[in-house]
Design a protein around this motif. Structure first.
Motif, PDB file in Angstrom:
ATOM      1  N   ALA A 129     178.082 -35.082  57.938  1.00  0.00           N
ATOM      2  CA  ALA A 129     179.085 -35.919  57.408  1.00  0.00           C
ATOM      3  C   ALA A 129     180.429 -35.601  57.885  1.00  0.00           C
ATOM      4  CB  ALA A 129     179.021 -36.142  56.046  1.00  0.00           C
ATOM      5  N   ALA A 130     180.743 -34.455  58.005  1.00  0.00           N
ATOM      6  CA  ALA A 130     181.982 -34.108  58.337  1.00  0.00           C
ATOM      7  C   ALA A 130     182.132 -33.712  59.580  1.00  0.00           C
ATOM      8  CB  ALA A 130     182.351 -32.596  57.776  1.00  0.00           C
ATOM      9  N   LEU A 131     181.030 -33.928  60.696  1.00  0.00           N
ATOM     10  CA  LEU A 131     181.300 -33.558  62.028  1.00  0.00           C
ATOM     11  C   LEU A 131     180.182 -34.222  62.989  1.00  0.00           C
ATOM     12  CD1 LEU A 131     182.744 -31.650  64.078  1.00  0.00           C
ATOM     13  CD2 LEU A 131     181.141 -29.804  63.566  1.00  0.00           C
ATOM     14  N   ASP A 132     180.646 -34.786  63.906  1.00  0.00           N
ATOM     15  CA  ASP A 132     179.738 -35.394  64.772  1.00  0.00           C
ATOM     16  C   ASP A 132     178.684 -34.436  65.170  1.00  0.00           C
ATOM     17  OD1 ASP A 132     178.383 -36.886  66.870  1.00  0.00           O
ATOM     18  OD2 ASP A 132     180.248 -37.657  67.732  1.00  0.00           O
ATOM     19  N   ALA A 133     177.361 -34.686  64.858  1.00  0.00           N
ATOM     20  CA  ALA A 133     176.123 -33.870  65.102  1.00  0.00           C
ATOM     21  C   ALA A 133     176.204 -33.260  66.680  1.00  0.00           C
ATOM     22  CB  ALA A 133     174.887 -34.522  64.774  1.00  0.00           C
ATOM     23  N   ARG A 134     176.581 -34.080  67.367  1.00  0.00           N
ATOM     24  CA  ARG A 134     176.338 -33.480  68.865  1.00  0.00           C
ATOM     25  C   ARG A 134     177.422 -32.127  69.060  1.00  0.00           C
ATOM     26  NH1 ARG A 134     180.828 -37.025  72.115  1.00  0.00           N
ATOM     27  NH2 ARG A 134     182.009 -37.583  70.027  1.00  0.00           N
ATOM     28  N   PHE A 135     178.176 -31.961  68.250  1.00  0.00           N
ATOM     29  CA  PHE A 135     178.910 -30.769  68.253  1.00  0.00           C
ATOM     30  C   PHE A 135     178.484 -29.623  67.354  1.00  0.00           C
ATOM     31  CE2 PHE A 135     182.648 -34.086  68.622  1.00  0.00           C
ATOM     32  CZ  PHE A 135     182.338 -34.155  70.190  1.00  0.00           C
ATOM     33  N   ILE A 136     177.420 -29.811  66.897  1.00  0.00           N
ATOM     34  CA  ILE A 136     176.778 -28.623  66.345  1.00  0.00           C
ATOM     35  C   ILE A 136     175.523 -28.220  66.893  1.00  0.00           C
ATOM     36  CG2 ILE A 136     175.410 -28.058  63.951  1.00  0.00           C
ATOM     37  CD1 ILE A 136     177.051 -30.258  62.314  1.00  0.00           C
ATOM     38  N   THR A 137     175.428 -26.753  67.229  1.00  0.00           N
ATOM     39  CA  THR A 137     174.383 -26.283  67.927  1.00  0.00           C
ATOM     40  C   THR A 137     173.143 -25.797  66.942  1.00  0.00           C
ATOM     41  OG1 THR A 137     175.221 -23.983  67.896  1.00  0.00           O
ATOM     42  CG2 THR A 137     175.702 -25.638  69.924  1.00  0.00           C
ATOM     43  N   GLY A 138     173.533 -25.542  65.562  1.00  0.00           N
ATOM     44  CA  GLY A 138     172.542 -25.116  64.417  1.00  0.00           C
ATOM     45  C   GLY A 138     173.133 -24.518  63.548  1.00  0.00           C
ATOM     46  N   LEU A 139     172.410 -24.232  62.578  1.00  0.00           N
ATOM     47  CA  LEU A 139     172.988 -23.682  60.973  1.00  0.00           C
ATOM     48  C   LEU A 139     172.584 -22.050  61.337  1.00  0.00           C
ATOM     49  CD1 LEU A 139     172.188 -26.409  58.571  1.00  0.00           C
ATOM     50  CD2 LEU A 139     174.345 -26.019  59.696  1.00  0.00           C
ATOM     51  N   GLY A 140     173.412 -21.267  60.980  1.00  0.00           N
ATOM     52  CA  GLY A 140     173.120 -20.009  60.784  1.00  0.00           C
ATOM     53  C   GLY A 140     172.963 -19.501  59.441  1.00  0.00           C
ATOM     54  N   LYS A 141     171.708 -18.820  59.128  1.00  0.00           N
ATOM     55  CA  LYS A 141     171.564 -18.495  57.943  1.00  0.00           C
ATOM     56  C   LYS A 141     171.215 -16.706  57.877  1.00  0.00           C
ATOM     57  CE  LYS A 141     168.691 -19.720  53.872  1.00  0.00           C
ATOM     58  NZ  LYS A 141     169.500 -19.398  53.159  1.00  0.00           N
ATOM     59  N   LEU A 142     172.191 -16.305  56.794  1.00  0.00           N
ATOM     60  CA  LEU A 142     172.207 -14.922  56.658  1.00  0.00           C
ATOM     61  C   LEU A 142     172.033 -14.683  55.208  1.00  0.00           C
ATOM     62  CD1 LEU A 142     174.669 -13.539  59.218  1.00  0.00           C
ATOM     63  CD2 LEU A 142     172.172 -13.100  59.220  1.00  0.00           C
ATOM     64  N   GLY A 143     170.899 -14.579  54.524  1.00  0.00           N
ATOM     65  CA  GLY A 143     170.851 -14.544  53.087  1.00  0.00           C
ATOM     66  C   GLY A 143     171.302 -15.526  52.489  1.00  0.00           C
ATOM     67  N   GLU A 144     172.226 -15.945  51.734  1.00  0.00           N
ATOM     68  CA  GLU A 144     172.654 -16.941  50.942  1.00  0.00           C
ATOM     69  C   GLU A 144     173.848 -17.784  51.839  1.00  0.00           C
ATOM     70  OE1 GLU A 144     171.719 -18.202  47.985  1.00  0.00           O
ATOM     71  OE2 GLU A 144     169.996 -16.715  48.509  1.00  0.00           O
ATOM     72  N   ARG A 145     174.474 -16.743  52.822  1.00  0.00           N
ATOM     73  CA  ARG A 145     175.505 -17.404  53.713  1.00  0.00           C
ATOM     74  C   ARG A 145     174.914 -18.419  54.723  1.00  0.00           C
ATOM     75  NH1 ARG A 145     179.076 -12.834  56.434  1.00  0.00           N
ATOM     76  NH2 ARG A 145     180.617 -14.261  57.420  1.00  0.00           N
ATOM     77  N   MET A 146     175.584 -19.630  54.739  1.00  0.00           N
ATOM     78  CA  MET A 146     175.186 -20.645  55.686  1.00  0.00           C
ATOM     79  C   MET A 146     176.502 -20.925  56.603  1.00  0.00           C
ATOM     80  SD  MET A 146     172.826 -22.774  56.433  1.00  0.00           S
ATOM     81  CE  MET A 146     171.942 -23.130  55.100  1.00  0.00           C
ATOM     82  N   LEU A 147     176.238 -20.843  57.923  1.00  0.00           N
ATOM     83  CA  LEU A 147     177.039 -20.903  58.934  1.00  0.00           C
ATOM     84  C   LEU A 147     176.860 -22.207  59.634  1.00  0.00           C
ATOM     85  CD1 LEU A 147     177.518 -17.284  60.680  1.00  0.00           C
ATOM     86  CD2 LEU A 147     179.054 -18.376  59.183  1.00  0.00           C
ATOM     87  N   ILE A 148     177.923 -22.979  60.061  1.00  0.00           N
ATOM     88  CA  ILE A 148     177.700 -24.186  60.749  1.00  0.00           C
ATOM     89  C   ILE A 148     178.201 -23.651  62.107  1.00  0.00           C
ATOM     90  CG2 ILE A 148     178.599 -26.654  61.265  1.00  0.00           C
ATOM     91  CD1 ILE A 148     179.277 -26.707  58.313  1.00  0.00           C
ATOM     92  N   LEU A 149     177.128 -23.749  63.086  1.00  0.00           N
ATOM     93  CA  LEU A 149     177.583 -23.354  64.480  1.00  0.00           C
ATOM     94  C   LEU A 149     177.848 -24.415  65.321  1.00  0.00           C
ATOM     95  CD1 LEU A 149     174.215 -20.878  64.688  1.00  0.00           C
ATOM     96  CD2 LEU A 149     176.901 -20.330  63.944  1.00  0.00           C
ATOM     97  N   LEU A 150     179.034 -24.179  65.965  1.00  0.00           N
ATOM     98  CA  LEU A 150     179.681 -25.113  66.485  1.00  0.00           C
ATOM     99  C   LEU A 150     179.407 -25.289  68.276  1.00  0.00           C
ATOM    100  CD1 LEU A 150     183.171 -25.666  65.188  1.00  0.00           C
ATOM    101  CD2 LEU A 150     181.214 -27.139  64.607  1.00  0.00           C
ATOM    102  N   ASP A 151     179.373 -26.210  68.790  1.00  0.00           N
ATOM    103  CA  ASP A 151     179.450 -26.165  70.329  1.00  0.00           C
ATOM    104  C   ASP A 151     180.743 -26.523  70.534  1.00  0.00           C
ATOM    105  OD1 ASP A 151     179.082 -26.521  73.014  1.00  0.00           O
ATOM    106  OD2 ASP A 151     177.316 -27.717  73.084  1.00  0.00           O
ATOM    107  N   ILE A 152     181.575 -25.265  70.816  1.00  0.00           N
ATOM    108  CA  ILE A 152     183.031 -25.585  70.662  1.00  0.00           C
ATOM    109  C   ILE A 152     183.294 -26.228  72.398  1.00  0.00           C
ATOM    110  CG2 ILE A 152     183.469 -23.410  71.812  1.00  0.00           C
ATOM    111  CD1 ILE A 152     185.494 -25.562  69.005  1.00  0.00           C
TER     112      ILE A 152
END
Length: 165
Positions: A129-152
């Protein structure tokens, strides 16, 4: 005894090694979300200082700064992602080297550098919703922490930014 060995190219071997070793990401915050980008794109991290405005620039282009003789465009990634942000002591500019260009992006704060293995990186969501999906390479998951990984690199090179020919 038969062994089926498949020859690999140097590039395939390098990719396999990179996947096994993991990849490092600089993590930063914009509003309540935590993002990550490839650490190899980061040139430096600077405190925010008001750039020189450029006439008729989109609202997310804050202006330019002179960084040791190089004119660097400063993009407010918060505005680009539809998040309003105030400029305070935690606001920073991440200076990136992308596609042969030096570009600064404004974020709320920088968190840390994380190494994620291939198992810790999940595919991008079907709906972003917040970002065009073509700029997201994936989601990083570390325990409860979730990162939106950008294709900068893809984001900076996108035609709507108009920074790269």
């Amino acid at each position: 005894m038969s062994t089926d060995l498949v020859p690999t190219t140097g590039a395939q071997a390098a990719q396999s090694t990179a996947r096994a070793a993991g990849k490092q990401f600089l993590t930063f915050r914009i509003a309540e979300e935590e993002y990550g980008l490839d650490i190899l794109r980061v040139q430096e991290i600077r405190s925010y200082e008001a750039p020189t405005r450029v006439a008729n620039a989109p609202t997310f282009v804050k202006g330019v700064v002179n960084l040791r003789g190089v004119i660097v465009p400063i993009l407010d990634l918060r505005l680009r992602l539809g998040q309003a942000g105030e400029y305070n002591a935690f606001t920073v500019v991440i200076v990136l080297n992308v596609a042969g260009r030096i570009v600064g992006i404004v974020v709320d704060s920088v968190s840390d550098v994380l190494e994620l293995s291939a198992d810790e990186i999940k595919p991008p969501p079907e709906v972003a919703a917040a970002l065009d999906a073509r700029f997201i390479t994936g989601l990083g998951k570390l325990g409860e922490r979730m990162l939106i990984l950008l294709d900068i690199e893809a984001m900076i090179q996108s035609p709507d930014l108009g920074l790269v020919d």
